[in-house]
Design an enzyme around this catalytic site. Sequence first.
Site, PDB file in Angstrom:
ATOM      1  N   CYS A 116       0.815  -1.229   0.000  1.00 58.80           N
ATOM      2  CA  CYS A 116       0.000   0.000   0.000  1.00 58.80           C
ATOM      3  C   CYS A 116       0.842   1.269   0.000  1.00 58.80           C
ATOM      4  O   CYS A 116       0.318   2.358  -0.258  1.00 58.80           O
ATOM      5  CB  CYS A 116      -0.923   0.016   1.209  1.00 58.80           C
ATOM      6  SG  CYS A 116      -1.983  -1.412   1.302  1.00 58.80           S
ATOM      7  N   HIS A 247      -3.103   7.073   3.392  1.00 62.19           N
ATOM      8  CA  HIS A 247      -3.538   5.784   2.848  1.00 62.19           C
ATOM      9  C   HIS A 247      -4.904   5.461   3.442  1.00 62.19           C
ATOM     10  O   HIS A 247      -5.128   5.622   4.639  1.00 62.19           O
ATOM     11  CB  HIS A 247      -2.524   4.697   3.197  1.00 62.19           C
ATOM     12  CG  HIS A 247      -3.015   3.333   2.845  1.00 62.19           C
ATOM     13  ND1 HIS A 247      -3.531   3.043   1.604  1.00 62.19           N
ATOM     14  CD2 HIS A 247      -3.108   2.182   3.567  1.00 62.19           C
ATOM     15  CE1 HIS A 247      -3.901   1.776   1.575  1.00 62.19           C
ATOM     16  NE2 HIS A 247      -3.666   1.239   2.755  1.00 62.19           N
ATOM     17  N   ASN A 277     -10.087  -0.032   0.506  1.00 55.52           N
ATOM     18  CA  ASN A 277      -8.622   0.050   0.516  1.00 55.52           C
ATOM     19  C   ASN A 277      -8.107  -0.366  -0.867  1.00 55.52           C
ATOM     20  O   ASN A 277      -8.183  -1.544  -1.230  1.00 55.52           O
ATOM     21  CB  ASN A 277      -8.092  -0.884   1.610  1.00 55.52           C
ATOM     22  CG  ASN A 277      -6.575  -0.867   1.731  1.00 55.52           C
ATOM     23  OD1 ASN A 277      -5.873  -0.378   0.838  1.00 55.52           O
ATOM     24  ND2 ASN A 277      -6.068  -1.406   2.815  1.00 55.52           N
TER      25      ASN A 277
HETATM   26  O1  UT7 Z   1      -3.660  -1.380   3.873  1.00 57.63           O
HETATM   27  C1  UT7 Z   1      -2.847  -2.262   4.547  1.00 57.63           C
HETATM   28  C2  UT7 Z   1      -3.064  -2.240   5.947  1.00 57.63           C
HETATM   29  N1  UT7 Z   1      -4.338  -2.762   6.354  1.00 57.63           N
HETATM   30  C3  UT7 Z   1      -4.874  -2.253   7.421  1.00 57.63           C
HETATM   31  O2  UT7 Z   1      -4.367  -1.292   7.918  1.00 57.63           O
HETATM   32  C4  UT7 Z   1      -6.061  -2.922   8.072  1.00 57.63           C
HETATM   33  C5  UT7 Z   1      -5.862  -2.941   9.575  1.00 57.63           C
HETATM   34  N2  UT7 Z   1      -6.886  -3.655  10.320  1.00 57.63           N
HETATM   35  C6  UT7 Z   1      -8.178  -3.234  10.382  1.00 57.63           C
HETATM   36  O3  UT7 Z   1      -8.551  -2.272   9.738  1.00 57.63           O
HETATM   37  C7  UT7 Z   1      -9.122  -3.931  11.322  1.00 57.63           C
HETATM   38  O4  UT7 Z   1      -8.395  -4.774  12.180  1.00 57.63           O
HETATM   39  C8  UT7 Z   1     -10.220  -4.772  10.591  1.00 57.63           C
HETATM   40  C9  UT7 Z   1     -11.211  -3.854   9.921  1.00 57.63           C
HETATM   41  C10 UT7 Z   1      -9.580  -5.681   9.566  1.00 57.63           C
HETATM   42  C11 UT7 Z   1     -10.984  -5.635  11.590  1.00 57.63           C
HETATM   43  O5  UT7 Z   1     -11.571  -4.805  12.589  1.00 57.63           O
HETATM   44  P1  UT7 Z   1     -11.374  -5.147  14.129  1.00 57.63           P
HETATM   45  O6  UT7 Z   1     -12.178  -4.202  14.880  1.00 57.63           O
HETATM   46  O7  UT7 Z   1      -9.902  -5.212  14.387  1.00 57.63           O
HETATM   47  O8  UT7 Z   1     -12.049  -6.568  14.228  1.00 57.63           O
HETATM   48  P2  UT7 Z   1     -11.433  -7.969  14.722  1.00 57.63           P
HETATM   49  O9  UT7 Z   1     -10.623  -8.594  13.643  1.00 57.63           O
HETATM   50  O10 UT7 Z   1     -10.831  -7.798  16.080  1.00 57.63           O
HETATM   51  O11 UT7 Z   1     -12.768  -8.800  14.892  1.00 57.63           O
HETATM   52  C12 UT7 Z   1     -13.758  -8.454  15.876  1.00 57.63           C
HETATM   53  C13 UT7 Z   1     -14.956  -9.330  15.662  1.00 57.63           C
HETATM   54  C14 UT7 Z   1     -14.616 -10.817  15.544  1.00 57.63           C
HETATM   55  O12 UT7 Z   1     -15.663 -11.561  16.133  1.00 57.63           O
HETATM   56  P3  UT7 Z   1     -15.459 -12.236  17.575  1.00 57.63           P
HETATM   57  O13 UT7 Z   1     -14.279 -13.140  17.454  1.00 57.63           O
HETATM   58  O14 UT7 Z   1     -15.212 -11.076  18.498  1.00 57.63           O
HETATM   59  O15 UT7 Z   1     -16.752 -12.932  17.790  1.00 57.63           O
HETATM   60  C15 UT7 Z   1     -14.614 -11.046  14.059  1.00 57.63           C
HETATM   61  O16 UT7 Z   1     -14.890 -12.395  13.713  1.00 57.63           O
HETATM   62  O17 UT7 Z   1     -15.600  -8.972  14.436  1.00 57.63           O
HETATM   63  C16 UT7 Z   1     -15.747 -10.143  13.631  1.00 57.63           C
HETATM   64  N3  UT7 Z   1     -15.655  -9.757  12.234  1.00 57.63           N
HETATM   65  C17 UT7 Z   1     -16.722  -9.454  11.485  1.00 57.63           C
HETATM   66  N4  UT7 Z   1     -18.017  -9.400  11.763  1.00 57.63           N
HETATM   67  C18 UT7 Z   1     -18.845  -9.038  10.766  1.00 57.63           C
HETATM   68  C19 UT7 Z   1     -14.522  -9.626  11.475  1.00 57.63           C
HETATM   69  N5  UT7 Z   1     -14.846  -9.264  10.241  1.00 57.63           N
HETATM   70  C20 UT7 Z   1     -16.200  -9.138  10.209  1.00 57.63           C
HETATM   71  C21 UT7 Z   1     -17.107  -8.779   9.215  1.00 57.63           C
HETATM   72  N6  UT7 Z   1     -18.409  -8.734   9.536  1.00 57.63           N
HETATM   73  N7  UT7 Z   1     -16.713  -8.470   7.960  1.00 57.63           N
END
Ligand code: UT7
Length: 322
Positions: A116, A247, A277
Site C-alpha cells: 500500500c 492511505h 482500501n
Molecule cells: O492497507 C494495509 C493495511 N491494512 C490495514 O491497515 C487494516 C488494519 N486492520 C483493520 O482495519 C481492522 O483490524 C479490521 C477492519 C480488519 C478488523 O476490525 P477489528 O475491529 O480489528 O475486528 P477484529 O478482527 O478484532 O474482529 C472483531 C470481531 C470478531 O468476532 P469475535 O471473534 O469477536 O466474535 C470477528 O470475527 O468482528 C468479527 N468480524 C466481522 N463481523 C462481521 C470480522 N470481520 C467481520 C465482518 N463482519 N466483515
Amino acid sequence: MFSLKNFSKIHSFASCVPSIQMSNKDFESIVETTDQWIVERTGIKNRYMCTPDEDSLTLAVKTTRETIARSGLDVSQISGIIVGTSSSRHVFPGLGCMLLGELGIKGFAFDLQAACSGFVYASHIGRQFIENNSAEHILLLGVDVISRVLDWNDRKTCILFGDGAGSAILSASEHPSILYSMIGAEPDQELSLTVSSPWANKHGHHKIQMDGPKVFKRAVGCLSSCVTTLLEKTGLPPSAIDIVIPHQANGRILQAVAERTPIPLNKYYQCLERYGNTSAASIPLAYVDAEKEGLIQVGMNVMTIAFGGGMTFGGSVFNVLS
Ligand code: UT7
C-alpha cells in the site's frame, strides 16, 4: 543538463477505478457480515472491482493517459516510469515495461513492490533521479487489483479492498515543491499481512491473509511516526499543513493517528467509503477526489502518509505549484 532545476514537483494527478461496483450490502449474501459492521469498524461503504477483461494494465493505461494529457507534456519528454504495484499482469515483463509500449515512452521503467506504500515509495525514488539531474519528467503510478487475491470466504479481509489506479508526473522545478519525503520499512516476522508469490514453497497462501488487529496497531504506530517525522524535518507547524492525504485503509486508524499527533482529524481527507482500501492506488485516488472537491489549491501544503504490507511506510510534504 537541468542544473537550474534542483527541486522536484509533483503534478497532473489522475485516477480511475474498474467497472464492477460492490456495496457492503452485496457482501451480506457472500459472507456473514452486515453493512452496519463494515461501516462502524472501517468506514467503507463501497468499492470497485475488475471484470475478467480488466486488470492492472487496463487501469494503468487509462489513468496515465489522463495524467500525460493533463501535464501538457509530449511523451518524448518523459524519461521513465516508476510503478508501485503488487498486481502486475505478468511477473515479467513488469507493468512499467508494458506501459512503455502502450504509451510510446522511450525511457526506463520498473515496478516496485511496497504494497500500500507503493505510490509514496515511487515518488520518493523518482525524486532521486530528478534531483541528481538524471531525468526531467517521470511518470509515477500506483495501481493494485487486490480483488484477484481475495479469499471470498474470509469476512475479515474480503470486505476491505477495492481495485484502482492513480498517477502523476514528477518534474524538475526551479522552486521547492516537495519539501521533504521519506520511506521506511520494518520486518513483519509474524507474517501478519501476506500473499504468497507463484514461487512460494508448499506453505504458500495465494490469497490475502491478514491479522487485522496486529496490522491495525502497526499502522497506527508507523503512520503516527511519519506525521511526527515529516513535521520535524520540514520545520512546519501543524497549522501550516492544509490537508493530509493518507492511505485509506480504515477510518479508525486515521482517527487513532490524529489523536496521537498534532494535526487534527478534520484535516485528514477520507474517501475510503467510496473505494475501500485500494492499496498502492489509494493516495493518488484520494488526491484526485480532494482536488475535484476544491480542497487542494495552488500554494497549499499537502502531507501524504502511507502504510502497507512489508511492513512499509512513508510520506511526503509538498507545496502545490501551478
Ligand atoms: O492497507 C494495509 C493495511 N491494512 C490495514 O491497515 C487494516 C488494519 N486492520 C483493520 O482495519 C481492522 O483490524 C479490521 C477492519 C480488519 C478488523 O476490525 P477489528 O475491529 O480489528 O475486528 P477484529 O478482527 O478484532 O474482529 C472483531 C470481531 C470478531 O468476532 P469475535 O471473534 O469477536 O466474535 C470477528 O470475527 O468482528 C468479527 N468480524 C466481522 N463481523 C462481521 C470480522 N470481520 C467481520 C465482518 N463482519 N466483515
